[in-house]
Every structure is written in structure tokens, then in C-alpha cells.
Design an enzyme around this catalytic site. Structure first.
Site, PDB file in Angstrom:
ATOM      1  N   ASN A   7       0.861  -1.183   0.000  1.00 40.20           N
ATOM      2  CA  ASN A   7       0.000   0.000   0.000  1.00 40.20           C
ATOM      3  C   ASN A   7       0.904   1.242   0.000  1.00 40.20           C
ATOM      4  O   ASN A   7       1.563   1.519   0.986  1.00 40.20           O
ATOM      5  CB  ASN A   7      -0.891  -0.044   1.259  1.00 40.20           C
ATOM      6  CG  ASN A   7      -1.784   1.165   1.386  1.00 40.20           C
ATOM      7  OD1 ASN A   7      -1.825   2.014   0.500  1.00 40.20           O
ATOM      8  ND2 ASN A   7      -2.501   1.249   2.503  1.00 40.20           N
ATOM      9  N   PHE A   8       0.910   1.945  -1.109  1.00 40.44           N
ATOM     10  CA  PHE A   8       1.774   3.140  -1.221  1.00 40.44           C
ATOM     11  C   PHE A   8       1.247   4.309  -0.389  1.00 40.44           C
ATOM     12  O   PHE A   8       1.964   5.277  -0.181  1.00 40.44           O
ATOM     13  CB  PHE A   8       1.861   3.588  -2.686  1.00 40.44           C
ATOM     14  CG  PHE A   8       2.865   2.844  -3.533  1.00 40.44           C
ATOM     15  CD1 PHE A   8       3.454   1.668  -3.101  1.00 40.44           C
ATOM     16  CD2 PHE A   8       3.229   3.337  -4.788  1.00 40.44           C
ATOM     17  CE1 PHE A   8       4.383   0.996  -3.895  1.00 40.44           C
ATOM     18  CE2 PHE A   8       4.146   2.679  -5.590  1.00 40.44           C
ATOM     19  CZ  PHE A   8       4.724   1.515  -5.148  1.00 40.44           C
ATOM     20  N   LYS A   9      -0.027   4.244  -0.008  1.00 39.21           N
ATOM     21  CA  LYS A   9      -0.670   5.365   0.711  1.00 39.21           C
ATOM     22  C   LYS A   9      -0.465   6.646  -0.104  1.00 39.21           C
ATOM     23  O   LYS A   9      -0.685   6.619  -1.315  1.00 39.21           O
ATOM     24  CB  LYS A   9      -0.130   5.457   2.135  1.00 39.21           C
ATOM     25  CG  LYS A   9      -0.279   4.135   2.896  1.00 39.21           C
ATOM     26  CD  LYS A   9      -0.023   4.226   4.364  1.00 39.21           C
ATOM     27  CE  LYS A   9      -0.218   2.872   5.007  1.00 39.21           C
ATOM     28  NZ  LYS A   9      -0.054   2.888   6.455  1.00 39.21           N
ATOM     29  N   HIS A  95      -9.562   0.632   4.887  1.00 38.87           N
ATOM     30  CA  HIS A  95      -8.277   0.861   5.564  1.00 38.87           C
ATOM     31  C   HIS A  95      -8.505   1.781   6.764  1.00 38.87           C
ATOM     32  O   HIS A  95      -9.300   2.719   6.701  1.00 38.87           O
ATOM     33  CB  HIS A  95      -7.252   1.481   4.601  1.00 38.87           C
ATOM     34  CG  HIS A  95      -5.872   1.454   5.175  1.00 38.87           C
ATOM     35  ND1 HIS A  95      -5.443   2.376   6.101  1.00 38.87           N
ATOM     36  CD2 HIS A  95      -4.848   0.579   5.006  1.00 38.87           C
ATOM     37  CE1 HIS A  95      -4.203   2.077   6.465  1.00 38.87           C
ATOM     38  NE2 HIS A  95      -3.819   0.988   5.810  1.00 38.87           N
ATOM     39  N   GLU A 164      -5.108  -5.431  10.321  1.00 34.47           N
ATOM     40  CA  GLU A 164      -4.055  -4.435  10.535  1.00 34.47           C
ATOM     41  C   GLU A 164      -4.352  -3.675  11.834  1.00 34.47           C
ATOM     42  O   GLU A 164      -5.130  -2.704  11.821  1.00 34.47           O
ATOM     43  CB  GLU A 164      -4.031  -3.435   9.381  1.00 34.47           C
ATOM     44  CG  GLU A 164      -3.748  -4.047   8.032  1.00 34.47           C
ATOM     45  CD  GLU A 164      -3.209  -3.010   7.049  1.00 34.47           C
ATOM     46  OE1 GLU A 164      -2.065  -3.164   6.621  1.00 34.47           O
ATOM     47  OE2 GLU A 164      -3.922  -2.036   6.737  1.00 34.47           O
ATOM     48  N   GLY A 170       2.722   1.798  11.003  1.00 32.95           N
ATOM     49  CA  GLY A 170       3.649   2.924  10.965  1.00 32.95           C
ATOM     50  C   GLY A 170       4.450   3.123  12.238  1.00 32.95           C
ATOM     51  O   GLY A 170       5.150   4.122  12.390  1.00 32.95           O
TER      52      GLY A 170
END
Ligand code: 13P
Length: 239
Positions: A7-9, A95, A164, A170
Site C-alpha cells: 500500500n503506497f498510501k 483501511h 491491521e 507505521g
């Protein structure tokens, strides 16, 4: 076979996404030639501005978000028509960053699921609890995760679920192997054959042991997948 998704976000441009994809294709082609058992299913979720026609053979390109509409007046959103222009048929829904920051409700996630599953999309559907809920104990966590599956048809065959935990995303520190095993074992009882991914500070150093856990069918990776060398290392270590 494991599912490895990136996931590049809100990272990468159209140009850098293209060169990432080209390098990735090269890497996977080489790996497959060297090692017959390299059979991962790989998906990439670039930002909307970098969606590409998927002419790559070794991975899928999906969208991080879409509005449940063909087209219409939804400023700032894209719908089916915009996804179709790039042949995109893979979508991330639910998400935690969309649920938390953009305040997407469970009923809206379910509405998106209904719209895109009716169209046969491959759906990566995310669930995960906050630190506050984690502190309330195991029962509260499991109840919360169940509530995030409300309105989702678990018999849909093109569904992948990603667990998640928000507190691990993060942070640089993933959930422990025990925590992942405990939640995945519970979720698997409900999900049956649906592939279940883990996400939250997965990196080259911990991917192998996470993937070796029972009930873990793959990983959804954020920050450690944004550099091509690091993502290739994750793939390498996933063998
Ligand atoms: P990190 O890998 O950066 O923790 O992000 C995980 C994630 O949110 C993937 O969707």
C-alpha cells in the site's frame, strides 16, 4: 503461495510508480526463472494519480479507494468509470486511515463492498482495532473486529481480509507473533477459506516469521514497501 501486497498510501508519483513497477516486474521474472517455488500473488496499491494500465504480468495493480458509483457528483472521488479506464479490478476497502482520518463508517464500507463485489472486483478488506480498544482486552478486540465485518458477504469468493491493528501501523513495531497468532486463529474460524493477511510494521526483517505463522496467508505492507529494494527484499524473504 502467499499474498504480498503493498500500500503506497500518499507516496510516489506517477513517474516513480512506473519505474517501481518496471523494476518489480524484472525482479519477479528473474526470481521465477531461478526458483520454481516463487509463486506469490502480488498486489500494488499506488495513489489514485498514479494508477496505471496493468500491462505487468507478475502482479496486480489496485486502487486504494473508490466511490461506489459509475460516475456522478462526488467531488474528489473516483468511480467505476475512472477505474475502468485503467482496467483496475482490485480495490482496497476499509483501511484504518480512511475509517479514522476520513471518518468512513462501517455502513459506507459495506456499501462500497456491495457495489464493487457485485461487479466482481477483487477486494482487499481491512479491519483492525485501535490502542484504546486493545487496552479493553481480548473480548473487546474480537467484538470490534466482528463489527467491522458487518455487511460484508463472507461467501464472496474474490475477497481477501487484512488484519491491521492500528497501533502497529507505521510504528516500526509489529504485533508480536503471539498476538498475530491469537487474532488470526480466531478470525480464521469465522472466515473459513478467505485469505487473511497481517499488516502493521511488516519489514524485511520480520516478514519470514510472520508468514510462517498458522492462519497468516500473506502480508499488507506500508512503509517498508515504498522503496523497491526493500519490497524486493520482503519478497525474497517470503520464500
Ligand atoms: P506500515 O507497514 O507502514 O505499518 O503500514 C501498514 C499499512 O497500513 C498497510 O496498509
Amino acid at each position: 503461495m502467499k499474498i504480498i501486497a503493498s500500500n503506497f498510501k500518499t507516496n510516489h508519483t506517477r513517474k516513480s510508480t512506473l519505474s517501481f513497477c518496471e523494476e518489480l516486474e524484472k525482479f519477479i521474472t528473474q526470481k521465477k526463472a531461478q526458483n520454481q517455488s516463487f509463486a506469490h500473488q502480488i498486489a500494488l496499491f499506488p495513489p489514485q494519480s498514479a494508477l496505471l494500465d496493468n500491462h505487468f504480468k507478475s502482479f496486480q495493480i489496485g486502487a486504494q479507494n473508490a466511490y461506489p458509483t459509475q460516475n456522478g457528483s462526488y467531488t474528489g472521488e473516483i468511480g467505476l468509470e475512472q477505474l475502468a479506464e485503467f482496467g483496475i479490478q482490485t480495490l482496497l476497502i476499509g483501511h484504518s486511515e480512511r475509517r479514522e482520518i476520513l471518518k468512513e463508517s462501517q455502513s459506507f464500507c459495506a456499501e462500497k463492498f456491495k457495489f464493487f463485489s457485485n461487479l466482481g472486483f477483487k477486494i482487499y478488506y481491512c479491519i483492525g482495532e485501535s490502542q484504546t480498544i486493545k487496552q479493553q482486552g481480548n473480548k473487546a478486540v474480537l467484538e470490534f473486529l466482528e463489527s467491522q465485518l458487518e455487511g460484508i458477504d463472507l461467501n464472496y469468493s474474490n475477497l481477501v481480509i487484512a488484519y491491521e491493528p492500528i497501533w502497529a501501523i507505521g510504528s516500526g513495531v509489529s504485533a508480536t507473533l503471539e498476538e498475530i497468532t491469537q487474532i488470526h486463529t480466531h478470525l480464521k474460524q469465522k472466515l473459513g477459506k478467505i485469505p487473511l493477511l497481517y499488516g502493521g510494521s511488516v519489514k524485511p526483517q520480520n516478514v519470514r516469521e510472520i508468514l510462517s505463522l498458522e492462519g497468516v496467508d500473506g502480508v499488507l505492507v506500508g512503509s517498508a514497501s515504498w522503496e523497491i529494494s526493500s519490497f524486493c527484499q520482503i519478497l525474497e524473504n517470503s520464500l
